[in-house]
Design a protein around this motif. Structure first.
Motif, PDB file in Angstrom:
ATOM      1  N   HIS A 116      -8.512 -25.401   1.600  1.00 52.57           N
ATOM      2  CA  HIS A 116      -7.127 -25.550   2.049  1.00 52.57           C
ATOM      3  C   HIS A 116      -6.448 -24.189   2.219  1.00 52.57           C
ATOM      4  CE1 HIS A 116      -2.971 -26.779   2.383  1.00 52.57           C
ATOM      5  NE2 HIS A 116      -2.679 -26.122   1.276  1.00 52.57           N
ATOM      6  N   ARG A 117      -6.825 -23.235   1.381  1.00 52.15           N
ATOM      7  CA  ARG A 117      -6.143 -21.940   1.355  1.00 52.15           C
ATOM      8  C   ARG A 117      -7.150 -20.850   1.067  1.00 52.15           C
ATOM      9  NH1 ARG A 117      -3.892 -18.939  -2.945  1.00 52.15           N
ATOM     10  NH2 ARG A 117      -2.040 -17.762  -2.359  1.00 52.15           N
ATOM     11  N   GLY A 118      -7.030 -19.747   1.791  1.00 49.40           N
ATOM     12  CA  GLY A 118      -7.809 -18.545   1.520  1.00 49.40           C
ATOM     13  C   GLY A 118      -6.848 -17.417   1.217  1.00 49.40           C
ATOM     14  N   TRP A 119      -7.187 -16.596   0.245  1.00 49.79           N
ATOM     15  CA  TRP A 119      -6.276 -15.514  -0.109  1.00 49.79           C
ATOM     16  C   TRP A 119      -7.045 -14.295  -0.603  1.00 49.79           C
ATOM     17  CZ3 TRP A 119      -5.394 -13.352  -5.006  1.00 49.79           C
ATOM     18  CH2 TRP A 119      -6.042 -13.973  -6.066  1.00 49.79           C
ATOM     19  N   LEU A 120      -6.351 -13.179  -0.616  1.00 48.01           N
ATOM     20  CA  LEU A 120      -6.901 -11.936  -1.127  1.00 48.01           C
ATOM     21  C   LEU A 120      -5.756 -11.027  -1.535  1.00 48.01           C
ATOM     22  CD1 LEU A 120      -6.329  -9.840   1.394  1.00 48.01           C
ATOM     23  CD2 LEU A 120      -8.417 -10.811   2.272  1.00 48.01           C
ATOM     24  N   ASP A 121      -6.108  -9.958  -2.229  1.00 49.65           N
ATOM     25  CA  ASP A 121      -5.123  -8.926  -2.487  1.00 49.65           C
ATOM     26  C   ASP A 121      -5.642  -7.617  -1.924  1.00 49.65           C
ATOM     27  OD1 ASP A 121      -6.725  -7.607  -4.604  1.00 49.65           O
ATOM     28  OD2 ASP A 121      -6.109  -9.282  -5.862  1.00 49.65           O
ATOM     29  N   CYS A 122      -4.712  -6.720  -1.633  1.00 44.91           N
ATOM     30  CA  CYS A 122      -5.056  -5.478  -0.946  1.00 44.91           C
ATOM     31  C   CYS A 122      -4.142  -4.372  -1.456  1.00 44.91           C
ATOM     32  CB  CYS A 122      -4.866  -5.686   0.559  1.00 44.91           C
ATOM     33  SG  CYS A 122      -5.338  -4.280   1.577  1.00 44.91           S
ATOM     34  N   LYS A 123      -4.704  -3.214  -1.694  1.00 47.00           N
ATOM     35  CA  LYS A 123      -3.874  -2.082  -2.114  1.00 47.00           C
ATOM     36  C   LYS A 123      -2.887  -1.742  -0.998  1.00 47.00           C
ATOM     37  CE  LYS A 123      -6.988  -0.172  -5.541  1.00 47.00           C
ATOM     38  NZ  LYS A 123      -7.662   1.033  -6.045  1.00 47.00           N
ATOM     39  N   THR A 124      -1.694  -1.358  -1.397  1.00 47.04           N
ATOM     40  CA  THR A 124      -0.597  -1.165  -0.440  1.00 47.04           C
ATOM     41  C   THR A 124      -0.885  -0.094   0.604  1.00 47.04           C
ATOM     42  OG1 THR A 124       0.472   0.371  -1.978  1.00 47.04           O
ATOM     43  CG2 THR A 124       1.186  -1.933  -2.050  1.00 47.04           C
ATOM     44  N   TYR A 125      -1.713   0.865   0.292  1.00 47.84           N
ATOM     45  CA  TYR A 125      -1.979   1.973   1.218  1.00 47.84           C
ATOM     46  C   TYR A 125      -3.237   1.758   2.071  1.00 47.84           C
ATOM     47  CZ  TYR A 125      -4.799   3.311  -2.834  1.00 47.84           C
ATOM     48  OH  TYR A 125      -5.665   3.308  -3.897  1.00 47.84           O
ATOM     49  N   ASN A 126      -3.846   0.597   1.986  1.00 45.43           N
ATOM     50  CA  ASN A 126      -5.026   0.308   2.793  1.00 45.43           C
ATOM     51  C   ASN A 126      -4.572  -0.270   4.140  1.00 45.43           C
ATOM     52  OD1 ASN A 126      -7.517  -0.315   3.834  1.00 45.43           O
ATOM     53  ND2 ASN A 126      -8.264  -1.354   1.995  1.00 45.43           N
ATOM     54  N   SER A 127      -4.033   0.585   4.964  1.00 50.24           N
ATOM     55  CA  SER A 127      -3.406   0.150   6.218  1.00 50.24           C
ATOM     56  C   SER A 127      -4.391  -0.477   7.197  1.00 50.24           C
ATOM     57  CB  SER A 127      -2.668   1.314   6.882  1.00 50.24           C
ATOM     58  OG  SER A 127      -3.552   2.386   7.130  1.00 50.24           O
ATOM     59  N   VAL A 128      -5.619  -0.001   7.226  1.00 54.21           N
ATOM     60  CA  VAL A 128      -6.618  -0.573   8.139  1.00 54.21           C
ATOM     61  C   VAL A 128      -6.901  -2.026   7.755  1.00 54.21           C
ATOM     62  CG1 VAL A 128      -9.020  -0.422   8.926  1.00 54.21           C
ATOM     63  CG2 VAL A 128      -7.642   1.657   8.724  1.00 54.21           C
ATOM     64  N   ALA A 129      -7.119  -2.257   6.471  1.00 58.90           N
ATOM     65  CA  ALA A 129      -7.400  -3.624   6.006  1.00 58.90           C
ATOM     66  C   ALA A 129      -6.181  -4.528   6.202  1.00 58.90           C
ATOM     67  CB  ALA A 129      -7.817  -3.612   4.543  1.00 58.90           C
ATOM     68  N   GLU A 146       2.492  -2.650  -9.846  1.00 58.14           N
ATOM     69  CA  GLU A 146       1.834  -1.841 -10.868  1.00 58.14           C
ATOM     70  C   GLU A 146       0.911  -2.656 -11.768  1.00 58.14           C
ATOM     71  OE1 GLU A 146       4.691   0.665 -12.876  1.00 58.14           O
ATOM     72  OE2 GLU A 146       5.257   1.620 -10.987  1.00 58.14           O
ATOM     73  N   CYS A 147      -0.003  -3.385 -11.138  1.00 56.43           N
ATOM     74  CA  CYS A 147      -0.864  -4.308 -11.889  1.00 56.43           C
ATOM     75  C   CYS A 147      -2.250  -3.745 -12.194  1.00 56.43           C
ATOM     76  CB  CYS A 147      -0.985  -5.634 -11.146  1.00 56.43           C
ATOM     77  SG  CYS A 147      -1.728  -5.460  -9.527  1.00 56.43           S
ATOM     78  N   ILE A 148      -2.623  -2.661 -11.539  1.00 56.32           N
ATOM     79  CA  ILE A 148      -3.911  -2.035 -11.834  1.00 56.32           C
ATOM     80  C   ILE A 148      -3.695  -0.535 -12.007  1.00 56.32           C
ATOM     81  CG2 ILE A 148      -5.317  -3.770 -10.663  1.00 56.32           C
ATOM     82  CD1 ILE A 148      -5.554  -1.877  -8.289  1.00 56.32           C
ATOM     83  N   ILE A 149      -4.616   0.088 -12.709  1.00 56.68           N
ATOM     84  CA  ILE A 149      -4.566   1.537 -12.902  1.00 56.68           C
ATOM     85  C   ILE A 149      -5.787   2.142 -12.231  1.00 56.68           C
ATOM     86  CG2 ILE A 149      -4.588   3.425 -14.561  1.00 56.68           C
ATOM     87  CD1 ILE A 149      -3.292   1.551 -16.582  1.00 56.68           C
ATOM     88  N   THR A 150      -5.555   3.099 -11.333  1.00 57.90           N
ATOM     89  CA  THR A 150      -6.632   3.828 -10.680  1.00 57.90           C
ATOM     90  C   THR A 150      -6.416   5.303 -10.950  1.00 57.90           C
ATOM     91  OG1 THR A 150      -6.720   2.152  -8.938  1.00 57.90           O
ATOM     92  CG2 THR A 150      -7.814   4.248  -8.497  1.00 57.90           C
ATOM     93  N   ASN A 151      -7.387   5.917 -11.574  1.00 55.69           N
ATOM     94  CA  ASN A 151      -7.288   7.340 -11.932  1.00 55.69           C
ATOM     95  C   ASN A 151      -5.990   7.655 -12.663  1.00 55.69           C
ATOM     96  OD1 ASN A 151      -9.801   7.866 -10.707  1.00 55.69           O
ATOM     97  ND2 ASN A 151      -8.826   8.089  -8.713  1.00 55.69           N
ATOM     98  N   GLY A 152      -5.614   6.783 -13.575  1.00 57.25           N
ATOM     99  CA  GLY A 152      -4.435   7.006 -14.391  1.00 57.25           C
ATOM    100  C   GLY A 152      -3.104   6.710 -13.721  1.00 57.25           C
ATOM    101  N   VAL A 153      -3.148   6.156 -12.516  1.00 54.97           N
ATOM    102  CA  VAL A 153      -1.923   5.864 -11.760  1.00 54.97           C
ATOM    103  C   VAL A 153      -1.815   4.353 -11.553  1.00 54.97           C
ATOM    104  CG1 VAL A 153      -0.721   6.213  -9.550  1.00 54.97           C
ATOM    105  CG2 VAL A 153      -2.035   8.085 -10.560  1.00 54.97           C
ATOM    106  N   TYR A 154      -0.645   3.803 -11.850  1.00 47.91           N
ATOM    107  CA  TYR A 154      -0.405   2.381 -11.598  1.00 47.91           C
ATOM    108  C   TYR A 154      -0.296   2.141 -10.099  1.00 47.91           C
ATOM    109  CZ  TYR A 154       0.463   1.337 -16.492  1.00 47.91           C
ATOM    110  OH  TYR A 154       0.327   1.149 -17.841  1.00 47.91           O
ATOM    111  N   GLU A 155      -0.908   1.042  -9.647  1.00 48.76           N
ATOM    112  CA  GLU A 155      -0.871   0.714  -8.223  1.00 48.76           C
ATOM    113  C   GLU A 155      -0.423  -0.730  -8.021  1.00 48.76           C
ATOM    114  OE1 GLU A 155      -4.038   3.364  -5.906  1.00 48.76           O
ATOM    115  OE2 GLU A 155      -4.959   1.750  -7.054  1.00 48.76           O
TER     116      GLU A 155
END
Length: 171
Positions: A116-129, A146-155
């Protein structure tokens, strides 16, 4: 096991022999910044699992059989019929494989599996995707701040989805 075929590509269930490819693809410098990778044990468990809650899928060229990317599909046993598309990674970039593979993934999800539904999440700066997803008919549902931390930075992550009726309307 082949899930679905298109003009140039097919999606097939990953096998143990694909494990190195999946693992290496996740950690390529052009991919790692956009995903949260899983370890080999996690992928081994998915590939060897019979319950098929999650599925690793190899994208390959029909003509050559060469792998050109991979998806992870989650929630296959969801009684609400909502499937999550995770780790949409294309290895052979710039030739339209991302768009073709994503259309095959949606076709399999809605026409074959009847979700019925398909979904995904995408990092805000992944403009191509984000461009690919939105031009494929997915709608932004919101931002998980700010739900994940990448290299010490919340994203932040943008959540996008498409419903079966929306898919069939644009098909």
């Amino acid at each position: 096991m082949i899930l679905i075929e298109g003009q140039r590509l097919r999606l097939r269930r990953a096998e143990i022999t694909d494990l190195d490819y999946i693992f290496n693809l996740q950690y390529k410098s052009e991919n790692i910044k956009f995903i949260v990778p899983f370890d080999e044990n996690f992928h081994t468990e998915i590939i060897n699992s019979d319950n098929a809650e999650n599925l690793d899928v190899i994208i390959e060229e029909i003509e050559t059989g060469a792998a050109v990317g991979y998806f992870m599909i989650c929630g296959l046993n969801d009684t609400a019929k909502s499937v999550e598309w995770r780790h949409v990674i294309i290895d052979k970039k710039g030739v339209g494989y991302g768009r073709e593979a994503f259309k095959l993934l949606m076709r399999w999800s809605f026409e074959v599996k009847k979700f019925h539904r398909g979904w995904l999440d995408c990092k805000t700066y992944n403009s191509v995707a984000l461009h690919l997803y939105e031009t494929s008919g997915l709608k932004r549902e919101g931002v998980i701040r700010e739900c994940i931390i990448t290299n010490g930075v919340y994203e932040d992550l943008i959540v996008l989805s498409i419903l079966d009726r929306e898919y069939f309307a644009i098909k």
